[in-house]
Design a protein around this motif. Sequence first.
Motif, PDB file in Angstrom:
ATOM      1  N   PRO A  96     -39.420  58.709 -50.472  1.00 19.04           N
ATOM      2  CA  PRO A  96     -40.683  59.350 -50.080  1.00 19.04           C
ATOM      3  C   PRO A  96     -40.821  60.774 -50.623  1.00 19.04           C
ATOM      4  O   PRO A  96     -41.945  61.220 -50.895  1.00 19.04           O
ATOM      5  CB  PRO A  96     -40.622  59.337 -48.547  1.00 19.04           C
ATOM      6  N   PHE A  97     -39.720  61.499 -50.772  1.00 20.36           N
ATOM      7  CA  PHE A  97     -39.808  62.880 -51.232  1.00 20.36           C
ATOM      8  C   PHE A  97     -40.358  62.943 -52.656  1.00 20.36           C
ATOM      9  O   PHE A  97     -41.264  63.729 -52.952  1.00 20.36           O
ATOM     10  CB  PHE A  97     -38.429  63.534 -51.166  1.00 20.36           C
ATOM     11  N   SER A  98     -39.844  62.124 -53.545  1.00 17.45           N
ATOM     12  CA  SER A  98     -40.337  62.111 -54.924  1.00 17.45           C
ATOM     13  C   SER A  98     -41.772  61.607 -55.004  1.00 17.45           C
ATOM     14  O   SER A  98     -42.574  62.081 -55.817  1.00 17.45           O
ATOM     15  CB  SER A  98     -39.432  61.245 -55.803  1.00 17.45           C
ATOM     16  N   MET A  99     -42.106  60.630 -54.152  1.00 14.83           N
ATOM     17  CA  MET A  99     -43.468  60.132 -54.143  1.00 14.83           C
ATOM     18  C   MET A  99     -44.459  61.227 -53.770  1.00 14.83           C
ATOM     19  O   MET A  99     -45.487  61.409 -54.430  1.00 14.83           O
ATOM     20  CB  MET A  99     -43.590  58.962 -53.165  1.00 14.83           C
ATOM     21  N   LEU A 100     -44.154  61.990 -52.719  1.00 13.23           N
ATOM     22  CA  LEU A 100     -45.041  63.074 -52.311  1.00 13.23           C
ATOM     23  C   LEU A 100     -45.073  64.188 -53.345  1.00 13.23           C
ATOM     24  O   LEU A 100     -46.117  64.798 -53.585  1.00 13.23           O
ATOM     25  CB  LEU A 100     -44.599  63.627 -50.950  1.00 13.23           C
ATOM     26  N   ALA A 101     -43.925  64.454 -53.979  1.00 19.44           N
ATOM     27  CA  ALA A 101     -43.880  65.502 -54.997  1.00 19.44           C
ATOM     28  C   ALA A 101     -44.759  65.158 -56.191  1.00 19.44           C
ATOM     29  O   ALA A 101     -45.270  66.055 -56.868  1.00 19.44           O
ATOM     30  CB  ALA A 101     -42.438  65.725 -55.455  1.00 19.44           C
ATOM     31  N   MET A 102     -44.944  63.866 -56.486  1.00 18.37           N
ATOM     32  CA  MET A 102     -45.850  63.473 -57.559  1.00 18.37           C
ATOM     33  C   MET A 102     -47.285  63.346 -57.069  1.00 18.37           C
ATOM     34  O   MET A 102     -48.228  63.793 -57.748  1.00 18.37           O
ATOM     35  CB  MET A 102     -45.402  62.134 -58.164  1.00 18.37           C
ATOM     36  N   ALA A 103     -47.476  62.747 -55.892  1.00 16.81           N
ATOM     37  CA  ALA A 103     -48.827  62.420 -55.446  1.00 16.81           C
ATOM     38  C   ALA A 103     -49.638  63.659 -55.065  1.00 16.81           C
ATOM     39  O   ALA A 103     -50.818  63.753 -55.418  1.00 16.81           O
ATOM     40  CB  ALA A 103     -48.761  61.454 -54.266  1.00 16.81           C
ATOM     41  N   LEU A 104     -49.028  64.598 -54.359  1.00 17.21           N
ATOM     42  CA  LEU A 104     -49.798  65.751 -53.880  1.00 17.21           C
ATOM     43  C   LEU A 104     -50.321  66.613 -55.030  1.00 17.21           C
ATOM     44  O   LEU A 104     -51.507  66.973 -55.041  1.00 17.21           O
ATOM     45  CB  LEU A 104     -48.940  66.572 -52.914  1.00 17.21           C
ATOM     46  N   PRO A 105     -49.493  66.989 -56.030  1.00 23.04           N
ATOM     47  CA  PRO A 105     -50.085  67.731 -57.165  1.00 23.04           C
ATOM     48  C   PRO A 105     -51.129  66.922 -57.923  1.00 23.04           C
ATOM     49  O   PRO A 105     -52.119  67.490 -58.408  1.00 23.04           O
ATOM     50  CB  PRO A 105     -48.874  68.040 -58.048  1.00 23.04           C
ATOM     51  N   MET A 106     -50.945  65.604 -58.023  1.00 20.20           N
ATOM     52  CA  MET A 106     -51.947  64.789 -58.717  1.00 20.20           C
ATOM     53  C   MET A 106     -53.265  64.773 -57.961  1.00 20.20           C
ATOM     54  O   MET A 106     -54.351  64.774 -58.574  1.00 20.20           O
ATOM     55  CB  MET A 106     -51.417  63.368 -58.902  1.00 20.20           C
ATOM     56  N   VAL A 107     -53.211  64.758 -56.637  1.00 20.75           N
ATOM     57  CA  VAL A 107     -54.447  64.818 -55.853  1.00 20.75           C
ATOM     58  C   VAL A 107     -55.180  66.133 -56.121  1.00 20.75           C
ATOM     59  O   VAL A 107     -56.408  66.152 -56.292  1.00 20.75           O
ATOM     60  CB  VAL A 107     -54.128  64.648 -54.357  1.00 20.75           C
ATOM     61  N   VAL A 108     -54.434  67.228 -56.165  1.00 18.40           N
ATOM     62  CA  VAL A 108     -55.051  68.525 -56.454  1.00 18.40           C
ATOM     63  C   VAL A 108     -55.668  68.523 -57.860  1.00 18.40           C
ATOM     64  O   VAL A 108     -56.795  69.001 -58.072  1.00 18.40           O
ATOM     65  CB  VAL A 108     -54.014  69.654 -56.316  1.00 18.40           C
ATOM     66  N   LEU A 109     -54.950  67.966 -58.829  1.00 19.70           N
ATOM     67  CA  LEU A 109     -55.476  67.914 -60.191  1.00 19.70           C
ATOM     68  C   LEU A 109     -56.696  66.995 -60.287  1.00 19.70           C
ATOM     69  O   LEU A 109     -57.651  67.303 -61.016  1.00 19.70           O
ATOM     70  CB  LEU A 109     -54.382  67.436 -61.143  1.00 19.70           C
ATOM     71  N   PHE A 110     -56.675  65.875 -59.580  1.00 17.34           N
ATOM     72  CA  PHE A 110     -57.821  64.976 -59.587  1.00 17.34           C
ATOM     73  C   PHE A 110     -59.043  65.657 -58.968  1.00 17.34           C
ATOM     74  O   PHE A 110     -60.168  65.489 -59.458  1.00 17.34           O
ATOM     75  CB  PHE A 110     -57.502  63.692 -58.837  1.00 17.34           C
ATOM     76  N   GLU A 111     -58.835  66.403 -57.905  1.00 18.08           N
ATOM     77  CA  GLU A 111     -59.954  67.125 -57.303  1.00 18.08           C
ATOM     78  C   GLU A 111     -60.506  68.170 -58.266  1.00 18.08           C
ATOM     79  O   GLU A 111     -61.723  68.368 -58.369  1.00 18.08           O
ATOM     80  CB  GLU A 111     -59.516  67.785 -55.991  1.00 18.08           C
ATOM     81  N   GLY A 112     -59.613  68.852 -58.997  1.00 19.32           N
ATOM     82  CA  GLY A 112     -60.084  69.785 -60.016  1.00 19.32           C
ATOM     83  C   GLY A 112     -60.863  69.081 -61.113  1.00 19.32           C
ATOM     84  O   GLY A 112     -61.875  69.600 -61.604  1.00 19.32           O
ATOM     85  N   ALA A 113     -60.420  67.874 -61.506  1.00 21.99           N
ATOM     86  CA  ALA A 113     -61.154  67.110 -62.515  1.00 21.99           C
ATOM     87  C   ALA A 113     -62.529  66.689 -61.999  1.00 21.99           C
ATOM     88  O   ALA A 113     -63.522  66.722 -62.743  1.00 21.99           O
ATOM     89  CB  ALA A 113     -60.346  65.879 -62.917  1.00 21.99           C
ATOM     90  N   ILE A 114     -62.614  66.314 -60.730  1.00 25.03           N
ATOM     91  CA  ILE A 114     -63.907  65.924 -60.154  1.00 25.03           C
ATOM     92  C   ILE A 114     -64.851  67.109 -60.113  1.00 25.03           C
ATOM     93  O   ILE A 114     -66.051  66.991 -60.430  1.00 25.03           O
ATOM     94  CB  ILE A 114     -63.686  65.328 -58.752  1.00 25.03           C
ATOM     95  N   GLN A 115     -64.353  68.280 -59.746  1.00 25.04           N
ATOM     96  CA  GLN A 115     -65.209  69.466 -59.718  1.00 25.04           C
ATOM     97  C   GLN A 115     -65.637  69.872 -61.124  1.00 25.04           C
ATOM     98  O   GLN A 115     -66.774  70.328 -61.330  1.00 25.04           O
ATOM     99  CB  GLN A 115     -64.479  70.622 -59.025  1.00 25.04           C
TER     100      GLN A 115
END
Length: 290
Positions: A214-233
């Motif tokens: 779970p630690f590696s999954m969150l370490a990848m998923a959370l920054p990707m969510v932030v980057l995806f939100e930046g891409a949407i904006q």
Amino acid sequence: MTLIEHLRELRGRIIKALLGIAIGAVLGFIWYDYGLLEFLKQPYCSLPNELRYPSDDRCTLLFLDPAGGLLLRLKIAALTGVVISSPWWLYQLWAFITPGLHRNERRWAVSFVALSTTLFALGTICAWLTLNAGLRVLLTLAGDEVTAALTAPDYLSFVISLIVVFGVSFELPLIIVMLNLVGVLSYETLGKSRRWLYFLTFVFAALITPTQDPFSMLAMALPMVVLFEGAIQAARIHDKRAARRAAAEGYGDVPDDEPSHLDVTPSSIEQPYAVPAPDPVPLPTSDQRP
């Protein structure tokens, strides 16, 4: 350009990209003796002694066949070449696409290479920061009575695959931005599917991370969510500007599939250009005949 010319252009770009990777691999082969292996061993060597073999201050990786050392060095050199030359082969990729774009779109080449390289580097940094915690979780699952004796090929394949997976995954938001810039993906579509996008990001991170913790999954998923939100904006800002430009040109309310209004008024026919007759060729006289 004809199809053959496009294929020749693609062949030239691939050859240039492979040459860049080969030069980077040579540098990686030389760098192997000057700290590259020690750098890659650091996450494993920073674990407690009881999780490593031998259980003392030494930090040793094993290989089990005579050719293992050579294959290991070649593999690390090749992957190092891919990472080092990433700005070059990303530029070759974009340069192949550029001739099919408008002049203002060609200006994105430098931005594309810079952003893609930055995102890949950011992904590798996140992978490196989570590598130690992921290893600790995996090596403690077997219990206190078992000590892991990792072979060098298995460990380094694990490290490099984790770094590459993180680096490539962080490129996905940039692909969304590029699809929006060329008109394939709109902000309206992204806004409606935001929740599904974030959910699939966590699913993707859970499936793609080699550690499966779970630690590696969150370490990848959370920054990707932030980057995806930046891409949407970024898509929202681009679509607003495009809508303002279309409204200023008077085509803001015209659907994409509606044909343009044509002027059917017949134009005047110009008089054809009269070609002057050539001068007559004089016939030879009787005294000039043979």
